[in-house]
Design an enzyme around this catalytic site. Structure first.
Site, PDB file in Angstrom:
ATOM      1  CE1 TYR A 253      -4.113  -1.553  -0.346  1.00 49.12           C
ATOM      2  CE2 TYR A 253      -3.632  -2.713   1.707  1.00 49.12           C
ATOM      3  CZ  TYR A 253      -4.425  -2.528   0.584  1.00 49.12           C
ATOM      4  OH  TYR A 253      -5.537  -3.319   0.390  1.00 49.12           O
TER       5      TYR A 253
ATOM      6  CG  ASN B 137     -12.661  -2.629   0.383  1.00 47.20           C
ATOM      7  OD1 ASN B 137     -11.795  -3.407   0.774  1.00 47.20           O
ATOM      8  ND2 ASN B 137     -12.375  -1.522  -0.282  1.00 47.20           N
TER       9      ASN B 137
ATOM     10  CD  GLU C  56      -1.201  -4.416  -6.572  1.00 49.27           C
ATOM     11  OE1 GLU C  56      -2.082  -5.211  -6.962  1.00 49.27           O
ATOM     12  OE2 GLU C  56      -1.453  -3.275  -6.138  1.00 49.27           O
TER      13      GLU C  56
ATOM     14  CG  PHE D  69      -7.301   5.698   4.276  1.00 50.91           C
ATOM     15  CD1 PHE D  69      -6.714   4.576   3.673  1.00 50.91           C
ATOM     16  CD2 PHE D  69      -7.591   6.799   3.475  1.00 50.91           C
ATOM     17  CE1 PHE D  69      -6.417   4.546   2.320  1.00 50.91           C
ATOM     18  CE2 PHE D  69      -7.285   6.781   2.100  1.00 50.91           C
ATOM     19  CZ  PHE D  69      -6.710   5.649   1.537  1.00 50.91           C
TER      20      PHE D  69
ATOM     21  CG  HIS E  35      -5.843  -5.611  -3.505  1.00 55.19           C
ATOM     22  ND1 HIS E  35      -5.664  -4.254  -3.473  1.00 55.19           N
ATOM     23  CD2 HIS E  35      -4.949  -6.093  -4.414  1.00 55.19           C
ATOM     24  CE1 HIS E  35      -4.688  -3.930  -4.317  1.00 55.19           C
ATOM     25  NE2 HIS E  35      -4.241  -5.031  -4.907  1.00 55.19           N
TER      26      HIS E  35
END
Ligand code: IDP
Ligand code: MG
Length: 159
Positions: free
Chosen positions: A53, A116, A132, A61, A119
């Site tokens: 991230y 949520n 990633e 956040f 990803h």
């Protein structure tokens, strides 16, 4: 590499594991015709969370995000198929589940922005998918194979 070979990084987040939604997520991607080529059930440590991230380091956040993503096991996956990165994002729905369309994974299974469920690499960020994948998988952990139904998914492959 044919156009069927685009790879994208997908993760069932800790809330998905705790809520028993891993199978549902895999099932939806699998049913679409995307091919699972790598999977790792693991717990993300702080260092990996920060790398994954990195683009959000300065956001308010960020600390909550790192706490959440390291809070329990996740299923990290690589899925392959035509336009895979963008198609997975469409199936995920908007980042905020409260705004995600019904029928999308977030729209069907989430209510809060911070939890949520899934990803997927950002298709609008060039190279994010490969970056990633490399962060979570060694090349020899990805499997090359032909799925039996590929000729029935892609019209330009011979039956
Ligand atoms: P994405 O997961 O749809 O790509 P990003 O903007 O990359 O969304 O944000 C990464 C994750 O950070 C989101 O999935 C969400 O869980 C969390 N997040 C994003 N924006 C906020 C926010 O404004 N408040 C709290 N958490 C957020
Ligand atoms: Mg993102």
């Amino acid at each position: 590499m044919s156009h069927h070979d685009e790879r994208t990084f997908v993760m069932a987040k800790p809330d998905a594991v705790q809520r028993g939604l891993v199978g549902e997520i895999v099932s939806r991607l699998e049913g679409r015709g995307l091919k699972l080529v790598g999977a790792k059930f693991m717990q993300i440590d702080e260092e990996l969370a920060h790398e994954h991230y990195a683009e959000h380091t300065d956001k308010p956040f960020f600390d909550d995000l790192v706490d959440f993503i390291t809070s329990g096991p996740v299923l990290a996956m690589v899925w392959q198929g035509a336009d895979a990165t963008r198609q997975v994002r469409r199936m995920m729905g908007a980042t905020d589940p409260a705004e995600a369309a019904p029928g999308t994974i977030r729209g069907d299974y989430g209510l809060d922005l911070g939890q949520n469920v899934i990803h997927g690499s950002d298709h609008e960020d060039p190279g994010a998918n490969e970056r990633e994948i490399e962060l979570f998988f060694d090349e020899d952990e990805l499997v090359e194979y032909t799925r039996a139904d590929e000729p029935w998914v892609y019209e330009d492959e011979d039956h």
